[in-house]
Design a protein around this motif. Sequence first.
Motif, PDB file in Angstrom:
ATOM      1  N   VAL A 133       0.857  -1.182   0.000  1.00 22.01           N
ATOM      2  CA  VAL A 133       0.000   0.000   0.000  1.00 22.01           C
ATOM      3  C   VAL A 133       0.896   1.236   0.000  1.00 22.01           C
ATOM      4  N   ARG A 134       0.704   2.084  -0.993  1.00 22.71           N
ATOM      5  CA  ARG A 134       1.468   3.324  -1.119  1.00 22.71           C
ATOM      6  C   ARG A 134       0.637   4.493  -0.599  1.00 22.71           C
ATOM      7  N   HIS A 135       1.244   5.299   0.246  1.00 26.86           N
ATOM      8  CA  HIS A 135       0.561   6.483   0.777  1.00 26.86           C
ATOM      9  C   HIS A 135       0.632   7.599  -0.263  1.00 26.86           C
ATOM     10  N   THR A 136      -0.486   8.143  -0.629  1.00 32.71           N
ATOM     11  CA  THR A 136      -0.500   9.254  -1.585  1.00 32.71           C
ATOM     12  C   THR A 136      -0.445  10.609  -0.887  1.00 32.71           C
ATOM     13  N   ARG A 137      -0.708  10.608   0.409  1.00 37.73           N
ATOM     14  CA  ARG A 137      -0.597  11.840   1.200  1.00 37.73           C
ATOM     15  C   ARG A 137      -0.539  11.459   2.674  1.00 37.73           C
ATOM     16  N   PRO A 138      -0.035  12.348   3.495  1.00 37.92           N
ATOM     17  CA  PRO A 138       0.005  12.052   4.927  1.00 37.92           C
ATOM     18  C   PRO A 138      -1.399  11.939   5.513  1.00 37.92           C
ATOM     19  N   HIS A 139      -1.534  11.096   6.515  1.00 35.36           N
ATOM     20  CA  HIS A 139      -2.799  10.990   7.243  1.00 35.36           C
ATOM     21  C   HIS A 139      -2.503  10.391   8.613  1.00 35.36           C
ATOM     22  N   ALA A 140      -3.303  10.775   9.591  1.00 34.50           N
ATOM     23  CA  ALA A 140      -3.092  10.283  10.954  1.00 34.50           C
ATOM     24  C   ALA A 140      -3.149   8.765  11.031  1.00 34.50           C
ATOM     25  N   GLY A 144       3.232   5.715  11.847  1.00 39.14           N
ATOM     26  CA  GLY A 144       3.974   4.526  12.249  1.00 39.14           C
ATOM     27  C   GLY A 144       3.930   3.392  11.246  1.00 39.14           C
ATOM     28  N   ILE A 145       3.291   3.595  10.099  1.00 42.33           N
ATOM     29  CA  ILE A 145       3.177   2.573   9.051  1.00 42.33           C
ATOM     30  C   ILE A 145       4.011   3.028   7.859  1.00 42.33           C
ATOM     31  N   GLU A 146       4.992   2.250   7.469  1.00 46.02           N
ATOM     32  CA  GLU A 146       5.865   2.643   6.375  1.00 46.02           C
ATOM     33  C   GLU A 146       5.122   2.684   5.050  1.00 46.02           C
ATOM     34  N   ASP A 147       5.475   3.658   4.224  1.00 46.62           N
ATOM     35  CA  ASP A 147       4.969   3.690   2.850  1.00 46.62           C
ATOM     36  C   ASP A 147       5.411   2.408   2.155  1.00 46.62           C
ATOM     37  N   ALA A 168      -6.097   8.413  -0.476  1.00 46.78           N
ATOM     38  CA  ALA A 168      -5.086   8.383   0.575  1.00 46.78           C
ATOM     39  C   ALA A 168      -4.076   7.261   0.385  1.00 46.78           C
ATOM     40  N   GLY A 169      -4.411   6.271  -0.450  1.00 51.17           N
ATOM     41  CA  GLY A 169      -3.499   5.160  -0.671  1.00 51.17           C
ATOM     42  C   GLY A 169      -3.816   4.432  -1.963  1.00 51.17           C
ATOM     43  N   THR A 170      -2.782   3.876  -2.566  1.00 50.95           N
ATOM     44  CA  THR A 170      -2.948   3.111  -3.797  1.00 50.95           C
ATOM     45  C   THR A 170      -2.197   1.797  -3.684  1.00 50.95           C
ATOM     46  N   ALA A 171      -2.574   0.854  -4.537  1.00 51.39           N
ATOM     47  CA  ALA A 171      -1.865  -0.417  -4.675  1.00 51.39           C
ATOM     48  C   ALA A 171      -1.876  -0.777  -6.154  1.00 51.39           C
ATOM     49  N   ASP A 172      -1.129  -1.807  -6.512  1.00 51.91           N
ATOM     50  CA  ASP A 172      -1.067  -2.266  -7.898  1.00 51.91           C
ATOM     51  C   ASP A 172      -1.446  -3.732  -7.965  1.00 51.91           C
ATOM     52  N   TYR A 173      -2.344  -4.045  -8.881  1.00 53.47           N
ATOM     53  CA  TYR A 173      -2.668  -5.440  -9.195  1.00 53.47           C
ATOM     54  C   TYR A 173      -3.079  -5.488 -10.661  1.00 53.47           C
ATOM     55  N   PRO A 176      -2.787   0.077 -11.425  1.00 53.77           N
ATOM     56  CA  PRO A 176      -2.822   0.805 -10.156  1.00 53.77           C
ATOM     57  C   PRO A 176      -4.274   1.090  -9.770  1.00 53.77           C
ATOM     58  N   PHE A 177      -4.609   0.986  -8.492  1.00 55.61           N
ATOM     59  CA  PHE A 177      -5.976   1.259  -8.065  1.00 55.61           C
ATOM     60  C   PHE A 177      -5.964   1.934  -6.701  1.00 55.61           C
ATOM     61  N   THR A 178      -7.015   2.696  -6.451  1.00 55.78           N
ATOM     62  CA  THR A 178      -7.194   3.353  -5.159  1.00 55.78           C
ATOM     63  C   THR A 178      -7.571   2.304  -4.125  1.00 55.78           C
ATOM     64  N   CYS A 179      -6.813   2.254  -3.034  1.00 57.50           N
ATOM     65  CA  CYS A 179      -7.136   1.288  -1.982  1.00 57.50           C
ATOM     66  C   CYS A 179      -7.454   1.954  -0.654  1.00 57.50           C
ATOM     67  N   ALA A 180      -7.350   3.282  -0.580  1.00 57.26           N
ATOM     68  CA  ALA A 180      -7.746   3.987   0.635  1.00 57.26           C
ATOM     69  C   ALA A 180      -8.195   5.391   0.270  1.00 57.26           C
ATOM     70  N   VAL A 181      -9.246   5.837   0.926  1.00 53.71           N
ATOM     71  CA  VAL A 181      -9.741   7.208   0.735  1.00 53.71           C
ATOM     72  C   VAL A 181      -9.923   7.851   2.110  1.00 53.71           C
TER      73      VAL A 181
END
Length: 212
Positions: A133-140, A144-147, A168-173, A176-181
Amino acid sequence: MGKIAVIDYGMGNLRSVWQALEHVAEGREVVVTADPAVVAAAERVVFPGQGAMPDCMAELDARGLRPAVLQAAKDKPFLGICIGLQMLFEHSEEGGVPGLGVFAGQVRRFPADKMVTADGSRLKVPHMGWNQVRHTRPHALWEGIEDGARFYFVHSYYVTPEDPAVVAGTADYGIPFTCAVARDNIFAIQSHPEKSARDGLALLRNFIRWQP
């Protein structure tokens, strides 16, 4: 400290979600509930689920939970998990059903013609297993979770938000797709943090502490 309500609309075994939240609850009471009044009174709300979107939407309405979910998404810390992310969007290709419309956008099936790796190997749908999971922007909730940390996924559909600012996060399968908002008091993730070991528990702990 108020209760944490895990919404039960009859889709999926919620025991693992409850157990993971209990592990990080820091003294708060965690309840699994189908009672709209309990959801309304909770300090924060978790909206998980698994199964087919048409069934999930039908069961949510059959239990009279739609108004409680929509209100919680407006005014208290709210965490969507797996199909609890997809249901927040306007429409799903799975059964052609409307969602709750909290976020503008669609839920689409992984395209069969794109489901290949870089070396040409076929990828199976559903997307099942661990993925970065890649972070697209900071969020609370990323604290403590690595990009690039790995989370556990089980899904055949993914969300396509109209507003890129909510991603807020993307992944690839295959693609690329949005995996967190995330927006305001809402954070929703396609993966299963309750099944994602240390980093999943960190995300849930961050949710418990989050003050949007």
